[in-house]
Design an enzyme around this catalytic site. Sequence first.
Site, PDB file in Angstrom:
ATOM      1  N   GLU A 243       0.882  -1.181   0.000  1.00 53.57           N
ATOM      2  CA  GLU A 243       0.000   0.000   0.000  1.00 53.57           C
ATOM      3  C   GLU A 243       0.911   1.219   0.000  1.00 53.57           C
ATOM      4  O   GLU A 243       1.464   1.588   1.040  1.00 53.57           O
ATOM      5  CB  GLU A 243      -0.898   0.000   1.247  1.00 53.57           C
ATOM      6  CG  GLU A 243      -1.878  -1.160   1.307  1.00 53.57           C
ATOM      7  CD  GLU A 243      -3.060  -1.018   0.352  1.00 53.57           C
ATOM      8  OE1 GLU A 243      -3.099  -0.035  -0.419  1.00 53.57           O
ATOM      9  OE2 GLU A 243      -3.927  -1.903   0.371  1.00 53.57           O
ATOM     10  N   CYS A 277      -2.866   8.822   2.823  1.00 55.61           N
ATOM     11  CA  CYS A 277      -2.483   8.250   1.524  1.00 55.61           C
ATOM     12  C   CYS A 277      -3.518   8.579   0.469  1.00 55.61           C
ATOM     13  O   CYS A 277      -3.191   9.097  -0.595  1.00 55.61           O
ATOM     14  CB  CYS A 277      -2.300   6.747   1.650  1.00 55.61           C
ATOM     15  SG  CYS A 277      -3.720   5.910   2.365  1.00 55.61           S
TER      16      CYS A 277
HETATM   17  P1  NAD Z   1       8.023   5.435   4.732  1.00 56.34           P
HETATM   18  O1  NAD Z   1       8.083   4.605   3.496  1.00 56.34           O
HETATM   19  O2  NAD Z   1       9.074   6.432   4.962  1.00 56.34           O
HETATM   20  O3  NAD Z   1       8.010   4.514   6.033  1.00 56.34           O
HETATM   21  C1  NAD Z   1       7.051   3.481   6.193  1.00 56.34           C
HETATM   22  C2  NAD Z   1       7.644   2.386   7.075  1.00 56.34           C
HETATM   23  O4  NAD Z   1       8.716   1.749   6.406  1.00 56.34           O
HETATM   24  C3  NAD Z   1       8.213   2.886   8.398  1.00 56.34           C
HETATM   25  O5  NAD Z   1       7.856   1.964   9.398  1.00 56.34           O
HETATM   26  C4  NAD Z   1       9.704   2.880   8.139  1.00 56.34           C
HETATM   27  O6  NAD Z   1      10.464   2.746   9.320  1.00 56.34           O
HETATM   28  C5  NAD Z   1       9.841   1.642   7.274  1.00 56.34           C
HETATM   29  N1  NAD Z   1      11.037   1.591   6.446  1.00 56.34           N
HETATM   30  C6  NAD Z   1      11.847   2.612   6.039  1.00 56.34           C
HETATM   31  N2  NAD Z   1      12.840   2.136   5.256  1.00 56.34           N
HETATM   32  C7  NAD Z   1      12.649   0.795   5.153  1.00 56.34           C
HETATM   33  C8  NAD Z   1      13.311  -0.255   4.453  1.00 56.34           C
HETATM   34  N3  NAD Z   1      14.371  -0.016   3.691  1.00 56.34           N
HETATM   35  N4  NAD Z   1      12.829  -1.496   4.559  1.00 56.34           N
HETATM   36  C9  NAD Z   1      11.716  -1.761   5.294  1.00 56.34           C
HETATM   37  N5  NAD Z   1      11.054  -0.820   5.991  1.00 56.34           N
HETATM   38  C10 NAD Z   1      11.498   0.452   5.902  1.00 56.34           C
HETATM   39  O7  NAD Z   1       6.570   6.099   4.705  1.00 56.34           O
HETATM   40  P2  NAD Z   1       5.979   7.190   5.717  1.00 56.34           P
HETATM   41  O8  NAD Z   1       6.660   8.489   5.455  1.00 56.34           O
HETATM   42  O9  NAD Z   1       5.943   6.636   7.093  1.00 56.34           O
HETATM   43  O10 NAD Z   1       4.467   7.266   5.223  1.00 56.34           O
HETATM   44  C11 NAD Z   1       4.013   8.178   4.269  1.00 56.34           C
HETATM   45  C12 NAD Z   1       3.811   7.477   2.934  1.00 56.34           C
HETATM   46  O11 NAD Z   1       2.955   6.346   3.108  1.00 56.34           O
HETATM   47  C13 NAD Z   1       3.114   8.354   1.923  1.00 56.34           C
HETATM   48  O12 NAD Z   1       3.719   8.178   0.663  1.00 56.34           O
HETATM   49  C14 NAD Z   1       1.694   7.794   1.889  1.00 56.34           C
HETATM   50  O13 NAD Z   1       1.004   8.038   0.686  1.00 56.34           O
HETATM   51  C15 NAD Z   1       1.939   6.353   2.124  1.00 56.34           C
HETATM   52  N6  NAD Z   1       0.752   5.688   2.646  1.00 56.34           N
HETATM   53  C16 NAD Z   1       0.094   4.795   1.853  1.00 56.34           C
HETATM   54  C17 NAD Z   1      -1.070   4.182   2.305  1.00 56.34           C
HETATM   55  C18 NAD Z   1      -1.845   3.226   1.450  1.00 56.34           C
HETATM   56  O14 NAD Z   1      -2.733   2.553   1.967  1.00 56.34           O
HETATM   57  N7  NAD Z   1      -1.548   3.111   0.166  1.00 56.34           N
HETATM   58  C19 NAD Z   1      -1.540   4.468   3.592  1.00 56.34           C
HETATM   59  C20 NAD Z   1      -0.829   5.377   4.385  1.00 56.34           C
HETATM   60  C21 NAD Z   1       0.329   5.959   3.900  1.00 56.34           C
END
Ligand code: NAD
Length: 469
Positions: A243, A277
């Site tokens: 997602e 999101c």
């Molecule tokens: P992010 O990708 O920075 O972080 C998300 C998670 O991934 C965190 O727990 C982070 O610690 C972890 N992470 C970071 N690097 C990683 C790696 N290399 N391997 C595995 N895990 C890792 O996202 P964010 O800034 O927390 O969230 C915002 C983003 O999420 C926006 O782009 C938003 O659109 C998206 N989002 C999507 C949905 C959906 O349902 N499609 C829902 C909510 C948010």
Amino acid sequence: MTEQLIDLLSRVESAEGGREIHDPATGELVGRTPEASPEDLDQAVARVRAQQPGWAGRSDAQRAEFLEAAADAVEAHAEELARLLSREQGKPLNGPNARFEVGACAAWLRATAQFRLEPEVLVDDDSAKATLHWRPLGVVGAIGPWNWPMMISIWQIAPSLRQGNTVVIKPSGYTPLSVLALVEVLNTVLPEDVLIAVPGRGDVGQALSRHPGVDKIMFTGSTQTGKSIIKDAADTVKRLTMELGGNDAGIVLDDADPEAIAEGLFWGAFINTGQTCAAMKRLYVPDALYDQVCEALVDIAHKMPMGVGLEEHNVLGPLQNSSQWEIVDRLVTAAVDSGARVLTGADPDPDRTGHFYPTTLIADIDPDNELVTEEQFGPALPIIRYSDLDQAIEWANSLEQALGSSVWSSDPERAEGVAARLIAGTTWINKHGAVDPRMPFGGARQSGFGLEFGVEGLKEVSQPHIISR
Ligand code: NAD
């Protein structure tokens, strides 16, 4: 506050060497988060793996009862959870924010308890009898973002447990306390070691994605991190639900009533102060209605108070972290520098406390401006003028991200016709971002793959197994 929560919060507040978590509205210390070491992660995976056969061995009805009990536990602790969420994430208690999020956790647990994924007879004739069964996958690794930390955790945990999997969950490094507290509450009713949280940052998420003891990753977060997880999961051929980021378009049709749709447009874009999101991140409005829609949105924006989350009257809050504040500021500045017209906002207080960015509406903006083509994930909406509906649809479909979209019209049939031409996981009519546990949700293009919610969501955390004779 319950003893368990007091105990958890005092442990996180005093965690030796724990990382400090500050309230994004006030800068005050909320608590300290422990961080999982690689050994902690290995132990967590081993513990949930050991419990998985026993959990899967319970009846489907029993697992559904556990989810109902988990919903009861969330409701019993709702106010403490909402207050902690508000302080850590920044979102106000009221409006579609902290109390709403905790309520959604209970609602999704209950809805997931009601869905049933039955075996399916595929063939039954003289030549063969074949049945499709849905088995658990084993251990699910859940990795979540900071915008809706509790609700999205439940979206990952509830179907996984329902289908007989056990779960290791890694919260965002920005909002770990909310998820630790939620997991603590769930674990007051769940059997031991079917759900374990491993707080940490990207490195812990990466280790989880590569872990040979994990069968599936449910990931919600940015497209960039999603791409990295897809690579990391390849060596163990993990199942994935991705997602990812969105840059949802809303299209107003020329028969819409600006006054009637304005509030829906506003919350479609500014829910959780734009940090959602599937929020509307760009709005296309026809010439004929352009000024009226802009004026109606400005009127509403001026009525929606932004401030510290625990103050009951606020409905908009700060950005959760300074990096996100910088992204919003950079994109709004690019829009203003390009000559776009500021209807309201775009003037952050240089003496502010906390990561507040004012509610911002930008008109007469070029469709190729960065504020339109990049995900702002904050309280700034570009309103793009169009004179040709086909052109607006083309613009709406022109980006790599395609999570949601919406069409606004007084004629729902006509709106459905336009909706059918949009590329997205979900297209809403006269609303935006209204997720519902009964309706599968997921992205198109680089907004990800896989579905959450409903029976389709249960399939995502199950291994299809065909028995043929
Ligand atoms: P992010 O990708 O920075 O972080 C998300 C998670 O991934 C965190 O727990 C982070 O610690 C972890 N992470 C970071 N690097 C990683 C790696 N290399 N391997 C595995 N895990 C890792 O996202 P964010 O800034 O927390 O969230 C915002 C983003 O999420 C926006 O782009 C938003 O659109 C998206 N989002 C999507 C949905 C959906 O349902 N499609 C829902 C909510 C948010």
